[in-house]
Design a protein around this motif. Structure first.
Motif, PDB file in Angstrom:
ATOM      1  N   SER A   1       1.133  -4.740  -7.147  1.00  0.00           N
ATOM      2  CA  SER A   1       1.282  -6.199  -7.007  1.00  0.00           C
ATOM      3  C   SER A   1       2.163  -6.586  -5.822  1.00  0.00           C
ATOM      4  O   SER A   1       2.054  -7.697  -5.302  1.00  0.00           O
ATOM      5  CB  SER A   1       1.874  -6.796  -8.285  1.00  0.00           C
ATOM      6  N   ALA A   2       3.035  -5.679  -5.374  1.00  0.00           N
ATOM      7  CA  ALA A   2       4.012  -6.030  -4.349  1.00  0.00           C
ATOM      8  C   ALA A   2       3.516  -5.786  -2.937  1.00  0.00           C
ATOM      9  O   ALA A   2       3.909  -6.477  -2.010  1.00  0.00           O
ATOM     10  CB  ALA A   2       5.306  -5.253  -4.583  1.00  0.00           C
ATOM     11  N   THR A   3       2.668  -4.814  -2.743  1.00  0.00           N
ATOM     12  CA  THR A   3       2.269  -4.450  -1.389  1.00  0.00           C
ATOM     13  C   THR A   3       0.904  -3.795  -1.408  1.00  0.00           C
ATOM     14  O   THR A   3       0.484  -3.244  -2.418  1.00  0.00           O
ATOM     15  CB  THR A   3       3.303  -3.508  -0.749  1.00  0.00           C
ATOM     16  N   THR A   4       0.241  -3.856  -0.288  1.00  0.00           N
ATOM     17  CA  THR A   4      -1.043  -3.164  -0.168  1.00  0.00           C
ATOM     18  C   THR A   4      -0.911  -1.882   0.629  1.00  0.00           C
ATOM     19  O   THR A   4      -1.804  -1.060   0.626  1.00  0.00           O
ATOM     20  CB  THR A   4      -2.094  -4.059   0.513  1.00  0.00           C
ATOM     21  N   ASP A   5       0.220  -1.709   1.330  1.00  0.00           N
ATOM     22  CA  ASP A   5       0.480  -0.488   2.088  1.00  0.00           C
ATOM     23  C   ASP A   5       1.731   0.172   1.528  1.00  0.00           C
ATOM     24  O   ASP A   5       2.743  -0.491   1.270  1.00  0.00           O
ATOM     25  CB  ASP A   5       0.702  -0.785   3.572  1.00  0.00           C
ATOM     26  N   PHE A   6       1.677   1.481   1.365  1.00  0.00           N
ATOM     27  CA  PHE A   6       2.750   2.154   0.628  1.00  0.00           C
ATOM     28  C   PHE A   6       2.980   3.530   1.240  1.00  0.00           C
ATOM     29  O   PHE A   6       2.032   4.269   1.523  1.00  0.00           O
ATOM     30  CB  PHE A   6       2.337   2.277  -0.840  1.00  0.00           C
TER      31      PHE A   6
END
Length: 548
Positions: free
Chosen positions: A337-342
């Protein structure tokens, strides 16, 4: 074709190579004309005697051989482990060089239909049975004291003339307390008249250095793998294990699996090394089916397209074990939910611990808002290096760096599958996944590219990239393994690196005790198997009359 019925700035990179190379035995396979069948076979289970079960399965084998012959001229037929005879009561003596004819029984009357049909059809046949071998008078082992024989889980190879040309005794027994472990692992080589040189090992052997990996030093073109596998998520379902082994060792594997969905047995295929599967399937709802690898001047049909959702629904009733070592993993929830890249590093153990592992993850994903009335998986990043128990029958050291699907945020829910596939949604699409870690470079450590889709099949090898880079770090030779997807994936259950560290397998790691757990393949399949409904009680003479 089918029938009905796998740090630091002081590092120096000095060799770079890719596991995805041209297939190493190209000269054999590029010009091969041959047909080889693997049979996924569901044994007869009923309340008649063990001998009658062997006769019934022998006749069913013969029926499969007839159906295969009706499809094509066949060069070799491979049957799975523990589906013909699987206990000492029906054990037979095996003599290499013995020939079966219309008038000569070379093994035992109860299974003579198999080599006799091989002779009629002029084909090689591989079967698995229990072999008995007379003991020396000085032998004090339990079976020798009780019966005067050793009993082995043995693969037997018949040639086109019905002659026994070789046999392999399974070394790494999965419990199987009634059977004996050979003193040393055999490295069995089978040379055929159609130009392929095979090695052979059985089931649990695939997770060990010897004989499985050591066999590859003998110049084999392919490996025959009879198995009665008990699928376990997230890393060791049957087809998943078969593909990872063939892919990392870049060797062709012919896998014939026993079928019994009630205990998680099923999964067969043909895997062309690093290039991936050309045949793979599991009879999820139970049954028997053969699959034919047909090569004409090196031309082989590619793996057919698969409907992942349709196959996944079929697996709802297929029993899948859970790896209990998951509870000891280091874990981090993938925040969708927080980011699309990790990007992150996750370690297990500490620097003073020789089993420490650090895993690097790079992930890009797209996420849609999930519907409230459907289930969806929570993804965990996991790292682990340590010893696990394989069903209480063996303790082995493993290395893990992976993304795995879990029912919720609790690590205890990982390695579980939602019971009804039609009630599952897939809001996360992985656009990129890269998993990377360093391992000590030694012949006693092996890493595998490991993946699993909701269909309980791995991602096709052609849609992944499996690389290795040799690295030197403060005087230590390491190998950096990386595994990545080449196409986006949105039905993912597992993706990562699964390794075995044979050096850290505990001494005397057979973990058997005196209770009923871990009795092994041969025993548990008969206890857990369901009735097939076939009552056969007839003599060998009737079998011969039928054949004629």
């Amino acid at each position: 074709m089918s029938g009905e019925s796998s740090k630091g700035s002081d590092k120096m990179f000095f060799i770079i190579f890719s596991i995805l190379v041209t297939f190493s035995q190209a000269s054999v396979w590029d010009n091969l004309t041959a047909s080889i069948a693997v049979v996924e076979y569901q044994p007869v289970y009923n309340n008649v005697t063990s001998r009658d079960k062997v006769i019934a399965n022998s006749v069913n084998y013969m029926t499969q051989m007839y159906e295969i012959r009706d499809k094509t001229k066949i060069d070799m037929i491979i049957f799975p482990e523990a589906t013909l005879g699987n206990n000492p009561e029906t054990a037979v003596e095996i003599e290499i060089g013995a020939s079966c004819t219309t008038t000569t029984i070379c093994v035992d009357a109860q299974i003579h239909a198999v080599p006799y049909t091989a002779l009629m059809f002029q084909t090689y046949v591989v079967v698995n049975l229990v072999e008995k071998s007379k003991c020396d008078e000085s032998d004090e082992s339990q079976n020798c004291k009780d019966y005067g024989f050793h009993f082995y889980n043995t693969d037997v190879v018949f040639d086109r003339s019905g002659t026994i040309i070789n046999k392999y005794r399974k070394y790494n027994l999965f419990g199987e307390r009634e059977l004996d472990q050979p003193e040393q692992p055999d490295q069995v080589i089978i040379k055929t008249d159609f130009g392929v040189t095979f090695g052979i090992f059985t089931c649990f052997d695939i997770l060990f250095k010897s004989p499985a990996q050591d066999l590859l030093n003998q110049g084999v073109d392919a490996v025959i793998f009879p198995t009665m596998w008990f699928s376990e998520i997230p890393f060791l379902t049957a087809i998943q294990t078969q593909q990872m082994w063939a892919q990392t060792h870049n060797v062709t594997l012919f896998a014939a699996g026993a079928n019994n969905p009630a205990v998680g047995s099923g999964g067969s295929g043909v895997y062309r090394g690093a290039t991936g599967a050309v045949i793979r399937d599991v009879i999820a709802e139970g049954g028997t089916q053969f699959f034919i690898y047909e090569s004409k001047n090196g031309e082989v049909a590619p793996l057919p397209s698969e409907d992942t959702d349709s196959l996944a629904k079929q697996m709802d009733g297929f029993y899948l074990k859970r790896d209990p070592s998951i509870d000891d993993y280091s874990s981090q929830i993938l925040n969708t939910s927080a980011t699309t890249d990790f990007q992150t590093e996750l370690c297990h153990g500490n620097e003073t611990n020789e089993s420490q592992i650090c895993c690097n993850f790079t992930i890009k994903m797209s996420v849609v808002k999930p519907e409230t009335d459907l289930n969806f998986y929570t993804y965990h990043l996991v790292a682990y290096s340590g010893v696990r128990s394989y069903d209480g029958v063996y303790n082995g050291s493993i290395d893990v760096c992976a993304v795995i699907a879990c029912l919720n945020s609790s690590l205890s829910s990982c390695g579980e599958r939602f019971s009804k596939y039609e009630e599952v949604q897939w809001p996360v699409t992985f656009e990129e996944i890269l998993v990377k870690a360093n391992f000590e470079k030694t012949d006693n450590r092996t890493q595998y590219p490991n993946s699993l889709l909701s269909s309980i099949r791995p991602i096709d090898a052609s849609k992944t990239v499996w690389n290795a880079v040799n690295v030197e770090d403060t005087g230590t030779n390491l190998i950096e393994r990386s595994f990545s997807i080449a196409e986006s994936q949105n039905r993912l259950l597992t993706f990562g690196i699964y390794g075995r560290n044979f050096d850290l397998d505990p001494a005397n790691s057979n973990d058997d005790d005196d209770d009923d757990d871990g009795k092994g393949f041969a025993t548990s399949i008969m206890i857990s198997g369901y009735t097939h409904g076939i009552m056969l009680s007839f003599s060998f003479l009737l079998v011969v009359v039928t054949l004629k």
